[in-house]
Design a protein around this motif. Structure first.
Motif, PDB file in Angstrom:
ATOM      1  N   GLY A 103      58.806  26.906  32.072  1.00  0.00           N
ATOM      2  CA  GLY A 103      57.845  26.232  33.120  1.00  0.00           C
ATOM      3  C   GLY A 103      56.968  27.216  33.532  1.00  0.00           C
ATOM      4  O   GLY A 103      57.293  27.465  34.620  1.00  0.00           O
ATOM      5  N   SER A 242      49.025  30.231  32.148  1.00  0.00           N
ATOM      6  CA  SER A 242      48.326  29.963  33.354  1.00  0.00           C
ATOM      7  C   SER A 242      47.150  30.447  33.385  1.00  0.00           C
ATOM      8  O   SER A 242      46.188  29.986  34.137  1.00  0.00           O
ATOM      9  N   ALA A 246      45.377  27.061  31.067  1.00  0.00           N
ATOM     10  CA  ALA A 246      45.221  26.555  32.318  1.00  0.00           C
ATOM     11  C   ALA A 246      46.758  26.468  33.089  1.00  0.00           C
ATOM     12  O   ALA A 246      47.540  26.173  32.528  1.00  0.00           O
ATOM     13  N   PRO A 247      46.642  26.768  34.176  1.00  0.00           N
ATOM     14  CA  PRO A 247      47.814  26.629  34.994  1.00  0.00           C
ATOM     15  C   PRO A 247      48.929  25.162  35.096  1.00  0.00           C
ATOM     16  O   PRO A 247      50.014  25.207  35.019  1.00  0.00           O
ATOM     17  N   SER A 248      47.942  24.192  34.893  1.00  0.00           N
ATOM     18  CA  SER A 248      48.669  22.940  34.996  1.00  0.00           C
ATOM     19  C   SER A 248      49.224  22.526  33.752  1.00  0.00           C
ATOM     20  O   SER A 248      50.013  21.407  33.770  1.00  0.00           O
ATOM     21  N   LEU A 249      49.258  23.349  32.586  1.00  0.00           N
ATOM     22  CA  LEU A 249      50.182  23.149  31.545  1.00  0.00           C
ATOM     23  C   LEU A 249      51.634  23.299  32.004  1.00  0.00           C
ATOM     24  O   LEU A 249      52.598  22.759  31.424  1.00  0.00           O
ATOM     25  N   ARG A 250      51.783  24.220  32.911  1.00  0.00           N
ATOM     26  CA  ARG A 250      52.957  24.667  33.175  1.00  0.00           C
ATOM     27  C   ARG A 250      53.747  25.346  31.953  1.00  0.00           C
ATOM     28  O   ARG A 250      55.150  25.142  31.559  1.00  0.00           O
ATOM     29  N   SER A 276      57.724  19.913  28.924  1.00  0.00           N
ATOM     30  CA  SER A 276      57.308  18.566  28.293  1.00  0.00           C
ATOM     31  C   SER A 276      56.912  18.816  26.955  1.00  0.00           C
ATOM     32  O   SER A 276      56.159  19.599  26.673  1.00  0.00           O
ATOM     33  N   VAL A 279      53.132  18.423  26.170  1.00  0.00           N
ATOM     34  CA  VAL A 279      52.484  19.470  26.537  1.00  0.00           C
ATOM     35  C   VAL A 279      52.539  20.708  25.603  1.00  0.00           C
ATOM     36  O   VAL A 279      51.504  21.242  25.221  1.00  0.00           O
TER      37      VAL A 279
END
Lengths: 413, 413
Positions: A103, A242, A246-250, A276, A279
């Protein structure tokens, strides 16, 4: 009827929760008209929304197969893509036994910390450093020792001396374009660090979020890519999507010796079962589509222009009043006020003028070692004109601060 | 040139990584033609792929706004939806100070464990229990004490006696349709558990993945919903979307007293920075679309039929040879072989016949307390006809086992 909260008997590292000085600045950074050089965020307008939408739409077409529980260490598709990407960086590994999806790089660091450290143990981290990295180490209950870092990265003389005395299990560095310093450890010094790891038997944990964002100077391979023979057993490499996707992919990953990686996967099972799978499939698809290698040069080019703009603005508006070394990549400048004014005293003046930065002291594991004159300036999230304007405001703020002018903004200590 | 791996000095809980007896069965469970009652997976064919695709497509239209770093405790949209859902279950909370989004309920349990426990501390967990829950507690370095659980759930007499003596900081239960027992704690016993929490000053951590999957009997509110006055300070509620929406979202949440929740959020910052904002927005959108409340009754109805089919098949094919109590919800039967054969000895015969289950001993924190005759049978992932066929196979396996017939399958001990 109301009851007083009981005194919970929290574990020692959580008895007094650490404040986040960076997060607490965000309210000012978000004010309309404010120019923020404070965040550690990548540039939002550079996210490859189109490429991510394409990959996501492809995965949606096979969504029914991406919803179940999945392997703790990551989707095979993504592990293979990340092993390929790591190999391009010189970090060759077996995705089945040496790589795991995490993550973000934050979780990679937390997992390695947790399998290595317990109360009574010792870990080293370069200082200044990203506070969440320090926290990941501290939350294990281990003692964290800062090792001074400068424009060359971590001080290897000090590290050698301290390691002989303290016997750390881990030494954590951001070797390329560090946060907050923007410093890069040279190839020769990376090799020396590997020698010290073998000598003192500590794991080098290299967090590499920025390595691909080099816009000047000569490429230096990751530390793990330079490790030969015994040194390979002491090199852990971690990285993240990130700053490039993109950071929100984690989504991050770790490459570690099999015995270390196996335990990290065990720790992850008890931490969150897996990242996930949905993702992960999107990220794997994005990489398989070839968008990553098309996109990273765009970020690199934009950040290079922004870095130039910041250096120029500092020369133009604050010449002689601040010292800095221009970084060759990444997102951050580390600047130092030459005069009497310290960065914490300057901050309310800066906010009043509509510009925000993070005082350097937020990045010291040991506040007593903090340089009160230092500040971290991010050039990632603004275009060149805003950067120039921001530094002009900073110069006005410094004028006011040095003149001891009254200031309307008051910050909590 | 090759080098022997060094002896890494791992932290104590990671020195000897625990094997996962459940995961190691998966190879057999996945064989073509095999009927698996082994997994803890929800039914894949019941996932609301259409509803998730709709929500995901809606989020894709605003993807640019969902890619940046985000609040550690979760997206406001999702926190509000989860607070509403929790309130419907009777757990009323302030989403700003008492609720946090987590990476499944596994991460919620890991966070609470980490902020409460350190080496030298004590935690209780019902026994048998889900092994990853035990691991989350153990990885803190604390001592984990199993408390016997039966058809009524955790033994409160034993708990009271042990708590007075051992002073645990946390007591963990799955109060509704537990894994592996399928047991539910009655309202009266939940109230008594709350009294014991106040008396002994321990946090009750209720993991509630299955509570909405009741297909028979009378609704019992979550423990936190029954907490009044002082007891509210000792009740933590955690839940997940894994059994109702999809495991691969890795979205769960915790509701805890503000002081506990605040530290959990601090721990999460150092663990993984946040759960994916992109996925959080999809889940929030799915909930806002009203699909959740349309979909859960479908799962409940299907699982109810499958549970009936399993009970009928056990009566038909194994009457008198196994004992069980039919659960009123969830995914699991806990069955006990009445004869000489124990569940571990039976397993290779079962695999030979093409049916797989998990021997009960996998679920005991203390192997010495394990019931060798117990087994966990999941009814979630097969239709009624496969369930009947699976139990017919199990009966044949038991015949062969009791006859000491030769068996072709050999399992690692």
């Amino acid at each position: 009827m109301s009851f007083a909260a009981p005194s919970y008997a929290f574990a020692a590292p959580f008895q007094t929760p650490a404040a986040s000085p960076i997060r607490s600045l965000m309210a000012y950074a978000m004010r309309p008209g404010s120019i923020s050089m404070a965040g550690g965020y990548p540039a939002q307008e550079l996210f490859d929304v189109e490429g991510l939408t394409i990959a996501s739409t492809q995965v949606l077409a096979r969504l029914g197969g991406c919803l179940q529980y999945s392997d703790i260490d990551g989707q095979a598709s993504l592990k293979n893509e990340l092993a390929r990407l790591s190999a391009e960086r010189g970090v060759v590994c077996d995705p089945g036994t040496e790589l795991a999806v995490t993550g973000g790089s934050q979780q990679a660091l937390a997992l390695v910390s947790r399998v290595m450290l317990q109360p009574g143990d010792h870990a080293f981290i370069e200082s200044p450093a990203f506070p969440n990295s320090v926290q990941a180490l501290r939350y294990t209950g281990a003692t964290v020792h800062p090792v001074a870092s400068g424009p060359q990265g971590i001080d290897l003389e000090q590290l050698d001396e301290m390691a002989g005395r303290i016997r750390p299990k881990m030494v954590c560095v951001v070797a390329s374009f560090s946060n907050p310093c923007g410093a890069t450890i040279s190839r020769e010094r990376r090799l020396r660090l590997l020698e010290l790891a073998v000598k003192h038997q500590f794991l080098i944990v290299e967090d590499d979020p920025y390595g691909e964002l080099r816009f000047a100077g000569e490429h230096v391979p990751p530390i793990a890519a330079l490790a030969d023979g015994q040194a390979r057993q002491w090199a852990v490499y971690i990285s993240t999507m990130s700053k490039t996707m993109a950071p929100s992919l984690r989504i991050g990953w770790l490459v570690a010796p099999a015995e270390v990686r196996r335990r990290c996967v065990g720790a992850k099972a008890a931490d969150d079962m897996a990242s996930s799978a949905w993702v992960q499939e999107i990220v794997a698809q994005y990489l398989a589509n070839g968008r990553y290698h098309e996109h990273v040069p765009r970020i690199r080019a934009a950040y290079g222009l922004r870095c130039d703009a910041l250096a120029q603005a500092l020369h133009k508006h604050l010449d002689g009043r601040v010292t800095f070394i221009k970084p060759e990549g990444g997102m951050f400048f580390w600047a130092r006020l030459n005069g009497q004014a310290d960065a914490t005293r300057l901050l309310p003046y800066a906010i009043e003028q509509g510009v925000v930065y993070v005082p350097g002291k937020a990045f010291y594991a040991d506040p007593a070692q903090a340089d009160p004159h230092a500040m971290r300036l991010s050039f990632a999230t603004m275009n060149e004109s805003l950067i120039a304007q921001g530094i002009e405001r900073l110069a006005r703020a410094l004028d006011a601060c040095e003149a001891n002018a009254p200031v309307s903004v008051s910050l909590a200590a």
